[in-house]
Design a protein around this motif. Structure first.
Motif, PDB file in Angstrom:
ATOM      1  N   ASP A  26      -9.396 -42.299  30.456  1.00 53.56           N
ATOM      2  CA  ASP A  26      -8.574 -41.099  30.607  1.00 53.56           C
ATOM      3  C   ASP A  26      -7.136 -41.504  30.883  1.00 53.56           C
ATOM      4  OD1 ASP A  26     -10.595 -39.282  30.193  1.00 53.56           O
ATOM      5  OD2 ASP A  26     -10.939 -38.837  32.321  1.00 53.56           O
ATOM      6  N   SER A  27      -6.218 -40.541  30.769  1.00 54.58           N
ATOM      7  CA  SER A  27      -4.802 -40.777  31.056  1.00 54.58           C
ATOM      8  C   SER A  27      -4.392 -39.990  32.292  1.00 54.58           C
ATOM      9  CB  SER A  27      -3.939 -40.344  29.865  1.00 54.58           C
ATOM     10  OG  SER A  27      -2.565 -40.485  30.164  1.00 54.58           O
ATOM     11  N   ILE A  28      -3.571 -40.618  33.150  1.00 57.20           N
ATOM     12  CA  ILE A  28      -3.102 -39.983  34.388  1.00 57.20           C
ATOM     13  C   ILE A  28      -1.587 -40.155  34.478  1.00 57.20           C
ATOM     14  CG2 ILE A  28      -3.267 -39.898  36.898  1.00 57.20           C
ATOM     15  CD1 ILE A  28      -5.941 -41.330  36.708  1.00 57.20           C
ATOM     16  N   THR A  29      -0.901 -39.088  34.908  1.00 58.73           N
ATOM     17  CA  THR A  29       0.531 -39.166  35.192  1.00 58.73           C
ATOM     18  C   THR A  29       0.757 -38.840  36.657  1.00 58.73           C
ATOM     19  OG1 THR A  29       1.144 -38.521  32.939  1.00 58.73           O
ATOM     20  CG2 THR A  29       2.829 -38.288  34.642  1.00 58.73           C
ATOM     21  N   LEU A  30       1.437 -39.719  37.381  1.00 58.19           N
ATOM     22  CA  LEU A  30       1.756 -39.515  38.793  1.00 58.19           C
ATOM     23  C   LEU A  30       3.266 -39.449  38.940  1.00 58.19           C
ATOM     24  CD1 LEU A  30      -0.728 -42.157  39.075  1.00 58.19           C
ATOM     25  CD2 LEU A  30      -0.985 -40.504  40.916  1.00 58.19           C
ATOM     26  N   THR A  31       3.763 -38.379  39.590  1.00 58.71           N
ATOM     27  CA  THR A  31       5.202 -38.155  39.671  1.00 58.71           C
ATOM     28  C   THR A  31       5.637 -37.982  41.111  1.00 58.71           C
ATOM     29  OG1 THR A  31       5.182 -37.064  37.508  1.00 58.71           O
ATOM     30  CG2 THR A  31       7.111 -36.703  38.897  1.00 58.71           C
ATOM     31  N   CYS A  32       6.705 -38.710  41.484  1.00 56.76           N
ATOM     32  CA  CYS A  32       7.286 -38.590  42.817  1.00 56.76           C
ATOM     33  C   CYS A  32       8.440 -37.592  42.761  1.00 56.76           C
ATOM     34  CB  CYS A  32       7.836 -39.932  43.294  1.00 56.76           C
ATOM     35  SG  CYS A  32       6.616 -41.269  43.324  1.00 56.76           S
ATOM     36  N   VAL A  68       2.821 -43.586  34.413  1.00 57.47           N
ATOM     37  CA  VAL A  68       1.766 -43.140  33.506  1.00 57.47           C
ATOM     38  C   VAL A  68       0.736 -44.254  33.347  1.00 57.47           C
ATOM     39  CG1 VAL A  68       1.204 -42.298  31.198  1.00 57.47           C
ATOM     40  CG2 VAL A  68       3.384 -41.664  32.266  1.00 57.47           C
ATOM     41  N   ILE A  69      -0.520 -43.921  33.600  1.00 55.70           N
ATOM     42  CA  ILE A  69      -1.621 -44.857  33.348  1.00 55.70           C
ATOM     43  C   ILE A  69      -2.350 -44.325  32.128  1.00 55.70           C
ATOM     44  CG2 ILE A  69      -3.558 -46.090  34.374  1.00 55.70           C
ATOM     45  CD1 ILE A  69      -2.660 -45.096  37.100  1.00 55.70           C
ATOM     46  N   GLU A  70      -2.157 -44.968  31.000  1.00 54.44           N
ATOM     47  CA  GLU A  70      -2.656 -44.425  29.731  1.00 54.44           C
ATOM     48  C   GLU A  70      -4.156 -44.583  29.560  1.00 54.44           C
ATOM     49  OE1 GLU A  70      -0.267 -46.185  26.705  1.00 54.44           O
ATOM     50  OE2 GLU A  70       1.479 -44.916  27.145  1.00 54.44           O
ATOM     51  N   ASP A  71      -4.719 -45.684  30.017  1.00 54.92           N
ATOM     52  CA  ASP A  71      -6.168 -45.910  29.942  1.00 54.92           C
ATOM     53  C   ASP A  71      -6.635 -46.402  31.296  1.00 54.92           C
ATOM     54  OD1 ASP A  71      -6.680 -45.400  27.078  1.00 54.92           O
ATOM     55  OD2 ASP A  71      -5.375 -47.120  26.785  1.00 54.92           O
ATOM     56  N   VAL A  72      -7.273 -45.525  32.057  1.00 54.75           N
ATOM     57  CA  VAL A  72      -7.692 -45.918  33.395  1.00 54.75           C
ATOM     58  C   VAL A  72      -9.038 -46.638  33.353  1.00 54.75           C
ATOM     59  CG1 VAL A  72      -6.415 -44.104  34.569  1.00 54.75           C
ATOM     60  CG2 VAL A  72      -8.760 -43.663  33.828  1.00 54.75           C
ATOM     61  N   TYR A  73      -9.223 -47.524  34.324  1.00 53.95           N
ATOM     62  CA  TYR A  73     -10.473 -48.257  34.483  1.00 53.95           C
ATOM     63  C   TYR A  73     -10.948 -48.101  35.927  1.00 53.95           C
ATOM     64  CZ  TYR A  73      -8.888 -50.467  30.147  1.00 53.95           C
ATOM     65  OH  TYR A  73      -8.434 -50.687  28.877  1.00 53.95           O
ATOM     66  N   ALA A  74     -12.158 -48.545  36.197  1.00 53.96           N
ATOM     67  CA  ALA A  74     -12.693 -48.470  37.557  1.00 53.96           C
ATOM     68  C   ALA A  74     -11.786 -49.202  38.546  1.00 53.96           C
ATOM     69  CB  ALA A  74     -14.105 -49.051  37.598  1.00 53.96           C
ATOM     70  N   SER A  75     -11.114 -50.242  38.077  1.00 48.38           N
ATOM     71  CA  SER A  75     -10.215 -51.009  38.942  1.00 48.38           C
ATOM     72  C   SER A  75      -8.981 -50.215  39.357  1.00 48.38           C
ATOM     73  CB  SER A  75      -9.780 -52.303  38.245  1.00 48.38           C
ATOM     74  OG  SER A  75      -9.120 -52.010  37.019  1.00 48.38           O
ATOM     75  N   ASP A  76      -8.724 -49.077  38.692  1.00 54.16           N
ATOM     76  CA  ASP A  76      -7.588 -48.216  39.060  1.00 54.16           C
ATOM     77  C   ASP A  76      -7.947 -47.241  40.175  1.00 54.16           C
ATOM     78  OD1 ASP A  76      -5.590 -49.128  37.157  1.00 54.16           O
ATOM     79  OD2 ASP A  76      -6.847 -48.232  35.606  1.00 54.16           O
TER      80      ASP A  76
END
Length: 225
Positions: A26-32, A68-76
């Motif tokens: 999945d893709s995640i976007t985190l914004t401050c 932006v984390i384009e392809d997340v893994y369990a390590s994320d």
């Protein structure tokens, strides 16, 4: 909790989509974001293998105040927050990435008391089907459409939630945080009581005026005599 308690919270971390659980890839976007301070914030994270790790090309793409984390893994999986060079910080967000077949779509950010909140049990195809939901390890019922809703969420709904699909297994569990809502306006005074209060004020004013006039007449009478 321990991260944000060590610094002055002057920023807000927003996650898109706003949920705690994700499938691998999945893709995640985190914004401050911080009022009056658009720049100078850095996204950091703690995972099972790294502490205070900056957003970088190894796992994320930095774009101004966003990561932006384009392809997340369990390590994320881990705790994410924003931090400035002055030691200011934001709220923290917990992220869980699973290689399993089921996730619980639950808000990553705190919800407000009185809000309507829906939790959705999803498989990788995003199909809706009957699911069982659990709070703090105890079943709270079955949602025939794969979801459960709180029409007006309250502080008592705060806790750890997970769900289960009959043929695909369980999701990880995540915490639903509920924050206090704004103060409710005081109840309006009933009309009869309001009328009585107004009449009482008027009566006091009239009595005061009469007393003043009587006092003046007495004083004037004494002067004339």
């Amino acid at each position: 909790m321990g991260i944000t308690s060590l610094c002055l919270m002057l920023s807000t971390l927003v996650i898109h989509p706003n949920r705690s659980q994700f499938f691998s890839y999945d893709s995640i976007t985190l914004t401050c974001g911080a009022a009056g301070s658009p720049g100078g914030w850095t996204l950091k994270r703690n995972t099972s293998t790294h502490a205070s790790q900056l957003c970088d090309s190894d796992w994320g793409v930095s774009n101004g105040s966003s990561c932006v984390i384009e392809d997340v893994y369990a390590s994320d999986s881990g705790v994410y927050w924003c931090e400035s060079e002055l030691g200011e910080c934001s709220n923290s967000v917990n992220v869980t990435v699973t290689g399993g077949a089921v996730i619980l779509e639950i808000p990553a950010l705190p919800v407000t008391e009185g809000d309507e909140v829906t939790l959705l049990c999803s498989n990788k195809e995003g199909q809706s089907r009957e699911a069982t939901f659990f709070k703090d390890g105890v079943s709270i019922g079955t949602g025939p459409a794969g979801n459960v809703s709180f029409l007006k969420v309250s502080k008592s709904d705060e806790g750890f939630y997970h769900c289960e699909l009959p043929t695909e297994g369980k999701s990880p569990q995540s915490w639903l945080a509920v924050k206090a809502g704004g103060a409710e306006p005081p109840p309006l005074m009933p009309v009869p009581r309001l009328v009585c209060a107004v009449l009482l004020v008027v009566l006091h004013v009239v009595i005061f005026i009469v007393c003043v006039n009587i006092h003046r007449k007495i004083v004037q009478h004494l002067r004339d005599s």
